[in-house]
Design a protein around this motif. Structure first.
Motif: not given
Length: 726
Positions: A419-426
């Motif tokens: 969940x914490x990683x997803x903004x980086x993925x975006x």
């Protein structure tokens, strides 16, 4: 001698009275601007069809995609009116009804109806909007200033002629649908204009949709006559609208042929008009105020605009409204026309004059941009709702397991990391180009798994993994801001050009991500390495992030100034050993207010056109009441978001989770914070940031919620760690 002096003075007076107009000719003498309407035309149509004159126009002028948003419900007449007001406007039931004054409507003449509704005589004007009072009423319901007929009124007051020719009327066995919306652009504030929007500009043609088409010969003759004295001439043949409206009754191939015919005939008229013009001194704008029904079905609400003239060259059009290559808004058209006539746009016009960025492949670039913009718009809402829902479910599940099945908490940890990683993925996702909804979901899952596997291989401790992801995320955002946000502009968590809430700088979503990831990332790093050099580096990072968020050429975010100042300031003081009290908060707030006021003043003095500078100019021009209107609008948006957006649930569930873990198990959280003071510092600074994001940002609930993504999981993992040791 007295006679000589008197004679000399008389000669000087006569000479000055004769020479004055010669020495100071009108700047607008014979200036000619043409606004050509190609309604319901998309950027694809400019490539698809053989339109030689439009192609030549693109070779000489600047091309862009235009946001067509309006106030209230999205409608065609509102799109035209918005162009004429330079501010998002709304149109009610009667507001789009424009007629030649002698035309019959509802058993009488339009002139008589106009008098009946307004009590005013038509006098020398040819066109009347019988619904002008409806437009004024609609404008009064908006919490910002909108003046229907503003463009036409300003030009009229400066002695510049405005003419409107053509219509998009649709005739059916059930009656006539009057589409004379071009008059909404050129009329004055009384709803009056010169020109001709009557049926006399139509020809019967059994091979055209609805068996009518524009009388292009007559339109050209009208143009020639009106152009003799210069001024603004608005031409709307209307055939592109008729072809699009007729497409629902016929086959796709015939619909395509009708559209092609309409565009080719419009293209021929454009060619004739351009042959009569001199683009080294005349202005020509071709645009589509409203998208086609096909584009609307795909949620593609951006249309093409071409601007050619003395200050334009081959390339991409842009403006200070968007600060993006090849993107302008319908708010920018009126200021562009006024600037051409050497008139300063009034402050209530929220758009800015269009300008050129040289480019040799404008059309091909915009075709790709259009695809990306639509892809982001269509995927953004479902994916962000899904992401926020997963965060909510994980937090709830974690709290439940904390009480009933502590042994299972270990299975949640990798999911919290994801969940914490997803903004980086975006932020990385735009590198793959435009994707459909399902491809976006697959790519997000795969990229997130890949990043998390690398992080999990590099460290075995959960909090260290959170630290690594948080720091990488914040550094990636900072680098992207330095490069003028090429990734953020196309990120699902970035901007949506079609909704048009923001076009440049840092938005609320990534503002919250940057503040949350940087504060918690550095707090976890300082917890691990509590050295002076680490603290000093943290302070420098905060300063760099703060300036990148607020500087006009980078983040350009006023809300980030307030939120960042207070959140970063709190963390810096606490890391320096200061025990925060109400007095410290008051001092910080006063310093922040002074600094913000200075930044407003500097921004206005330097003429840097940002949201901040524009707000200052609006307050200066319209008084303090306009500031209250802005606050009311922002509060209204905040309340609406609280009611409808899932981000409000992210915030609510996060608060509930914190409340629960603060009391159960008893004393565990307090003990954990006592043993990890820097994590507590980061958490407390994040809470301060959330409160100020909520209080001083429009859509601040989004920024507060995205900060929660980095503030809550470390606390849950810290509790898990303490429970395991216990």
């Amino acid at each position: 001698m007295k006679k000589f002096i008197a004679s000399l003075l008389m000669l000087l007076f006569i000479f000055s009275s004769i020479s004055h107009p010669l020495a100071f000719p009108s700047q607008n003498s014979n200036k000619l601007a043409v606004l050509f309407i190609l309604d319901r035309t998309g950027i694809e149509d400019l490539k698809k069809y053989d339109l030689p004159n439009i192609k030549k126009l693109m070779e000489k002028g600047s091309l862009a995609l235009m946001n067509t948003r309006t106030a209230g419900s999205y409608s065609e007449p509102a799109a035209y009116l918005t162009i004429g007001t330079g501010t998002r406007a709304a149109v009610g039931e009667m507001g789009g009804l424009c007629f030649n004054k002698n035309e019959a409507y509802a058993y009488t003449s339009a002139e008589n109806l106009y008098y009946l509704y307004t009590g005013r005589e038509v006098e020398d004007n040819d066109i009347v909007n019988i619904g002008i009072q409806d437009l004024i009423s609609q404008a009064s319901n908006l919490n910002y200033t909108v003046t229907p007929g503003l463009l036409g009124q300003i030009l009229k007051e400066h002695g510049i002629d405005v003419y409107v020719f053509g219509n998009g009327d649709v005739k059916t066995p059930y009656g006539t649908a009057y589409n004379r919306y071009a008059a909404l652009i050129g009329m004055d504030k009384e709803g009056l204009a010169r020109g001709d929007v009557s049926e006399s500009l139509l020809l019967r043609d059994e091979n055209s949709p609805y068996m009518v088409k524009a009388n292009y010969k007559k339109l050209y003759e009208k143009f020639l006559e009106a152009s003799k004295e210069g001024g603004l001439i608005i031409i709307d043949p209307g055939d592109t609208l008729r072809a699009d409206a007729f497409s629902k009754y016929t086959t796709p191939s015939l619909a395509n042929s009708y559209k092609e015919k309409a565009l080719k005939e419009a293209d021929e008229l454009i060619g004739k008009i351009l042959n009569h013009m001199n683009l080294s001194k005349d202005l020509f704008i071709a645009l589509s105020p409203y998208p086609s029904s096909s584009d609307i079905s795909k949620n593609n609400l951006i249309t093409p605009v071409i601007v050619a003239g003395p200050s334009f060259s081959k390339g991409l059009a842009t403006s200070n409204t968007t600060k993006r290559e090849g993107i302008v808004t319908n708010l920018d058209i009126a200021p562009t026309i006024l600037k051409y006539f050497n008139i300063s746009p009034p402050i209530e016009m929220l758009g800015h004059p269009i300008k050129t960025i040289p480019s040799d492949n404008a059309l091909s670039k915009l075709l790709k941009d259009d695809e990306m913009i639509v892809s982001v718009h269509n995927a953004r809402t479902p994916i962000l709702k899904g992401y926020a829902s997963i965060f909510i479910i994980l937090v709830i599940l974690y709290i439940v397991l904390l009480f009933i099945k502590k042994d299972y908490l270990g299975y949640i940890s990798p999911l919290l990391l994801a969940v914490i990683t997803v903004p980086l993925t975006f932020l990385i996702l735009p590198l793959l180009g435009p994707l459909n909804l399902y491809s976006n979901v697959i790519a997000i899952v795969l990229i997130t798994i890949a990043i998390d596997l690398l992080v999990m291989l590099s460290s075995k401790k959960d909090l260290d993994r959170v630290m690594i992801i948080s720091l990488i995320t914040s550094f990636a955002i900072l680098v992207d801001l330095v490069l003028h946000a090429p990734l953020m502009k196309n990120s699902l968590l970035g901007y949506d050009v079609i909704s048009g809430a923001r076009y440049y700088g840092i938005g609320n979503e990534y503002m919250g991500v940057l503040l949350g990831s940087l504060i918690m990332g550095t707090a976890l790093f300082t917890e691990k390495y509590p050295k002076k050099i680490v603290k000093a580096t943290t302070f420098l990072l905060f300063i760099a992030a703060f300036f990148l968020m607020v500087m006009p050429q980078f983040g350009a975010k006023v809300g980030a100034f307030i939120t960042g100042f207070m959140a970063f300031g709190t963390v810096i003081l606490m890391m320096s050993g200061v025990k925060i009290t109400k007095k410290h908060f008051l001092i910080m707030f006063v310093l922040m207010a002074i600094s913000l006021t200075l930044m407003f003043a500097i921004s206005t003095f330097l003429g840097t056109m940002t949201h901040m500078a524009q707000t200052t100019l609006i307050v200066k021009a319209e008084g303090i009441n306009s500031l209250f209107q802005i606050f009311a609008r922002k509060l209204q948006m905040e309340l609406k978001l609280m009611k409808y957006t899932i981000w409000s649930w992210v915030l609510v569930i996060s608060i509930v989770a914190l409340f629960v873990v603060s009391y159960k198990p008893t004393g565990v959280l307090q003990e954990a914070f006592k043993n990890h003071k820097y994590i507590y510092t980061g958490f407390f600074g994040s809470i301060v940031g959330m409160l100020f994001a909520l209080g001083f940002n429009d859509a601040g609930i989004v920024a507060a919620a995205t900060m929660c993504i980095y503030a809550i999981p470390p606390i849950l993992l810290l509790l898990q760690k303490n429970e395991n040791h216990g």
